[in-house]
Design a protein around this motif. Sequence first.
Motif, PDB file in Angstrom:
ATOM      1  N   VAL A  85     100.679 123.037 -24.210  1.00 25.03           N
ATOM      2  CA  VAL A  85     100.129 121.849 -24.862  1.00 25.03           C
ATOM      3  C   VAL A  85      99.949 122.161 -26.343  1.00 25.03           C
ATOM      4  N   ASN A  86      99.685 121.123 -27.136  1.00 22.93           N
ATOM      5  CA  ASN A  86      99.432 121.378 -28.547  1.00 22.93           C
ATOM      6  C   ASN A  86      98.069 120.845 -28.993  1.00 22.93           C
ATOM      7  N   SER A  87      97.173 120.627 -28.019  1.00 23.66           N
ATOM      8  CA  SER A  87      95.792 120.267 -28.351  1.00 23.66           C
ATOM      9  C   SER A  87      94.901 120.678 -27.179  1.00 23.66           C
ATOM     10  N   PHE A  88      93.641 120.984 -27.507  1.00 28.64           N
ATOM     11  CA  PHE A  88      92.721 121.411 -26.450  1.00 28.64           C
ATOM     12  C   PHE A  88      91.290 121.235 -26.941  1.00 28.64           C
ATOM     13  N   ARG A  89      90.442 120.724 -26.037  1.00 30.69           N
ATOM     14  CA  ARG A  89      89.016 120.610 -26.342  1.00 30.69           C
ATOM     15  C   ARG A  89      88.275 121.763 -25.667  1.00 30.69           C
ATOM     16  N   ILE A  90      87.535 122.547 -26.478  1.00 31.41           N
ATOM     17  CA  ILE A  90      86.724 123.643 -25.949  1.00 31.41           C
ATOM     18  C   ILE A  90      85.302 123.119 -25.762  1.00 31.41           C
ATOM     19  N   ASN A  91      84.863 123.084 -24.529  1.00 34.95           N
ATOM     20  CA  ASN A  91      83.552 122.525 -24.184  1.00 34.95           C
ATOM     21  C   ASN A  91      82.509 123.628 -24.016  1.00 34.95           C
ATOM     22  N   GLY A  92      81.247 123.177 -23.972  1.00 37.70           N
ATOM     23  CA  GLY A  92      80.148 124.082 -23.670  1.00 37.70           C
ATOM     24  C   GLY A  92      79.741 124.987 -24.816  1.00 37.70           C
ATOM     25  N   LEU A  93      80.046 124.588 -26.043  1.00 37.35           N
ATOM     26  CA  LEU A  93      79.669 125.394 -27.197  1.00 37.35           C
ATOM     27  C   LEU A  93      78.279 125.001 -27.693  1.00 37.35           C
ATOM     28  N   LYS A  94      77.649 125.901 -28.425  1.00 37.97           N
ATOM     29  CA  LYS A  94      76.287 125.674 -28.905  1.00 37.97           C
ATOM     30  C   LYS A  94      76.318 124.889 -30.207  1.00 37.97           C
ATOM     31  N   ASN A  95      75.552 123.820 -30.238  1.00 37.53           N
ATOM     32  CA  ASN A  95      75.431 123.063 -31.486  1.00 37.53           C
ATOM     33  C   ASN A  95      74.732 123.909 -32.539  1.00 37.53           C
ATOM     34  N   GLY A  96      75.209 123.818 -33.743  1.00 37.11           N
ATOM     35  CA  GLY A  96      74.625 124.566 -34.848  1.00 37.11           C
ATOM     36  C   GLY A  96      75.223 125.942 -35.048  1.00 37.11           C
ATOM     37  N   ALA A  97      75.914 126.436 -34.039  1.00 37.31           N
ATOM     38  CA  ALA A  97      76.561 127.755 -34.174  1.00 37.31           C
ATOM     39  C   ALA A  97      77.956 127.579 -34.731  1.00 37.31           C
ATOM     40  N   ILE A  98      78.365 128.510 -35.583  1.00 36.74           N
ATOM     41  CA  ILE A  98      79.695 128.431 -36.143  1.00 36.74           C
ATOM     42  C   ILE A  98      80.659 129.238 -35.260  1.00 36.74           C
ATOM     43  N   TYR A  99      81.852 128.684 -35.024  1.00 37.70           N
ATOM     44  CA  TYR A  99      82.867 129.330 -34.190  1.00 37.70           C
ATOM     45  C   TYR A  99      84.164 129.440 -34.974  1.00 37.70           C
ATOM     46  N   TYR A 100      84.883 130.528 -34.710  1.00 40.07           N
ATOM     47  CA  TYR A 100      86.165 130.778 -35.345  1.00 40.07           C
ATOM     48  C   TYR A 100      87.243 130.757 -34.265  1.00 40.07           C
ATOM     49  N   PHE A 101      88.419 130.185 -34.618  1.00 41.79           N
ATOM     50  CA  PHE A 101      89.457 129.930 -33.623  1.00 41.79           C
ATOM     51  C   PHE A 101      90.827 130.404 -34.131  1.00 41.79           C
ATOM     52  N   ALA A 102      91.656 130.797 -33.159  1.00 41.25           N
ATOM     53  CA  ALA A 102      93.064 131.084 -33.422  1.00 41.25           C
ATOM     54  C   ALA A 102      93.824 130.802 -32.128  1.00 41.25           C
ATOM     55  N   VAL A 103      95.101 130.511 -32.276  1.00 43.44           N
ATOM     56  CA  VAL A 103      95.956 130.218 -31.115  1.00 43.44           C
ATOM     57  C   VAL A 103      97.174 131.126 -31.185  1.00 43.44           C
ATOM     58  N   ALA A 104      97.601 131.625 -30.032  1.00 38.13           N
ATOM     59  CA  ALA A 104      98.808 132.450 -29.952  1.00 38.13           C
ATOM     60  C   ALA A 104      99.645 132.003 -28.772  1.00 38.13           C
ATOM     61  N   ALA A 105     100.955 132.106 -28.915  1.00 41.97           N
ATOM     62  CA  ALA A 105     101.876 131.713 -27.845  1.00 41.97           C
ATOM     63  C   ALA A 105     102.155 132.899 -26.939  1.00 41.97           C
ATOM     64  N   TYR A 106     102.410 132.623 -25.650  1.00 41.19           N
ATOM     65  CA  TYR A 106     102.848 133.680 -24.739  1.00 41.19           C
ATOM     66  C   TYR A 106     104.252 133.363 -24.232  1.00 41.19           C
ATOM     67  N   SER A 107     104.940 134.439 -23.802  1.00 37.86           N
ATOM     68  CA  SER A 107     106.383 134.370 -23.557  1.00 37.86           C
ATOM     69  C   SER A 107     106.719 133.861 -22.154  1.00 37.86           C
ATOM     70  N   LYS A 108     107.900 133.221 -22.048  1.00 39.39           N
ATOM     71  CA  LYS A 108     108.433 132.840 -20.747  1.00 39.39           C
ATOM     72  C   LYS A 108     108.745 134.072 -19.893  1.00 39.39           C
ATOM     73  N   MET A 109     109.091 135.169 -20.540  1.00 34.55           N
ATOM     74  CA  MET A 109     109.442 136.384 -19.810  1.00 34.55           C
ATOM     75  C   MET A 109     108.244 136.946 -19.065  1.00 34.55           C
ATOM     76  N   ASP A 110     107.090 136.936 -19.722  1.00 33.11           N
ATOM     77  CA  ASP A 110     105.873 137.487 -19.125  1.00 33.11           C
ATOM     78  C   ASP A 110     104.698 136.978 -19.948  1.00 33.11           C
ATOM     79  N   ARG A 111     103.734 136.378 -19.299  1.00 37.01           N
ATOM     80  CA  ARG A 111     102.608 135.801 -20.033  1.00 37.01           C
ATOM     81  C   ARG A 111     101.768 136.866 -20.735  1.00 37.01           C
TER      82      ARG A 111
END
Length: 521
Positions: A477-503
Amino acid sequence: MKNLNFNSLKSINKTIHILLCLCLVVFASSFGFAEEKVLVLGGEKGWPSFSLKENITFGKGRFGYTSIEVAKNARKVSGNTDLLLNFEGSIVRDASDNYTVIKNDMLPMENSVMGHFCGLSRGNGNGITLKGNPGTIFGTEGNPGTFAIEFWIKPSIAENGEIIFLWRSSRTINNYVMYQMIQATFVNSRINWSFRNIFDGYTKNNGEVSLTSYSTIVPDKWAHHVLMFDEETGLLEYRINGKTEDIKYLTVSGHERGTIYQPVLGIPDDITICPSFTGSIDDFRILHSLPSENKSETLYDNESLQSLSRQKYDPYKVTGGRFETQPIYTVPGAVVEKIETLQNVPAQTEIRYYIRTGENFFDWTDTYPEWKSVVPGSEIKNVTGKYFQIAAELYPDGDGQKSPSVSEIKVTYYEPPLPLAPAKLKAQAGDGYVDLSWEYSLDDTTEGYYVYYGTRPGEYLGTDSSDGTSPIKVGNVNSFRINGLKNGAIYYFAVAAYSKMDRRIVGNFSEEVYARPRKDR
């Protein structure tokens, strides 16, 4: 008809062109994008820790690199051992526990001739002083019987007056105190053994017996020395490297037959080894006669003297040695292509190399996965896995004279292509959640994506989300909602792809974004 043939030919050429392109795409997908990796063990950076070391040691190899070679022999304590200094422990001590070290000014040093370590004497007038327990040759008054003093030395300068061995005491005969001494000293690049008032009844030369080496002592070169006295024949013999340098019969006739002048030692006193010697010494030992049932081990009949000579010429353990590297991590699907070595393999010696691979080294045993024999420089087939391990067996020649050595092992392997990172990652905070979106990875090796999150930049160790701990496998997919996070806290994010050969084959991170969940007012 000609036009038809021309069109047909064009069609065939086009078909061939398409097939060739498809072949090139397949080839590029399978091999062209695989990244060649080279791992160097040894060489300029030295050797890593090993999971197994049996009978191997380090030496000086090609281009000055640290090499691996067969471990050298070290003397063992046996029934005829009176004293043994092999310098193999963390402290210098008598391995037989017959003598106590009173004073020591020697330093342990590698590049020994026997075992792993030798002693370095700096010529400062101290060396090693030892006190013998009752029952030892130099800790007991009286006749020591058959004895031998044996050692290896590598002098730095072989200067006149340097002393290798010294024992001084006195003996009282009819109320007359007689000075006694045994000493080994450098004289004109040779070693002289002096026995003063040691042999009972011997009065020639004022009671002094001397043996002097015929060969000159060569600095910076190891040599094996042994001085022996046989109480049954009266033969006092000095050998270097198994060759007789000087002999004397301590008999009334001065020859093989006749009444023997037996050694008699006076008041027990300390012995000093290398009190004024600059250089290295190894496996210093003093021996006495063995029980008759151990005649095959004795050093004093003709057969045994030959055996002692052979021991000198057997510096390497003829059983060889083996080492195994720690399991080396690559990525799932990595393929080992070949190993290349920088080695020295003298005539009649041999080095055999092995490799094994697997996905999880925690369940490995000595025999599983199975070791596969490989030849340096040759192509390795069907060796693939997340972890691999290298082993080698080193064999000296049959006489134990020469050891092979390996200074460097270069491993070439290929890692499957990593999926490209997704681009243009965006984050939008909400009430207890963050919406992420990104552009799909541009290559077709991607099967899906992992979302990483955390509360510090570059540290994606998050555990707050109700969707799971970091990373979260979100699929293709190219979008995702991350739930259950704390309001007021700062979060840092990154995304990486995994291979068809082996996840488990995961590409690089996208650019990092951050967001702070908040409750709408």
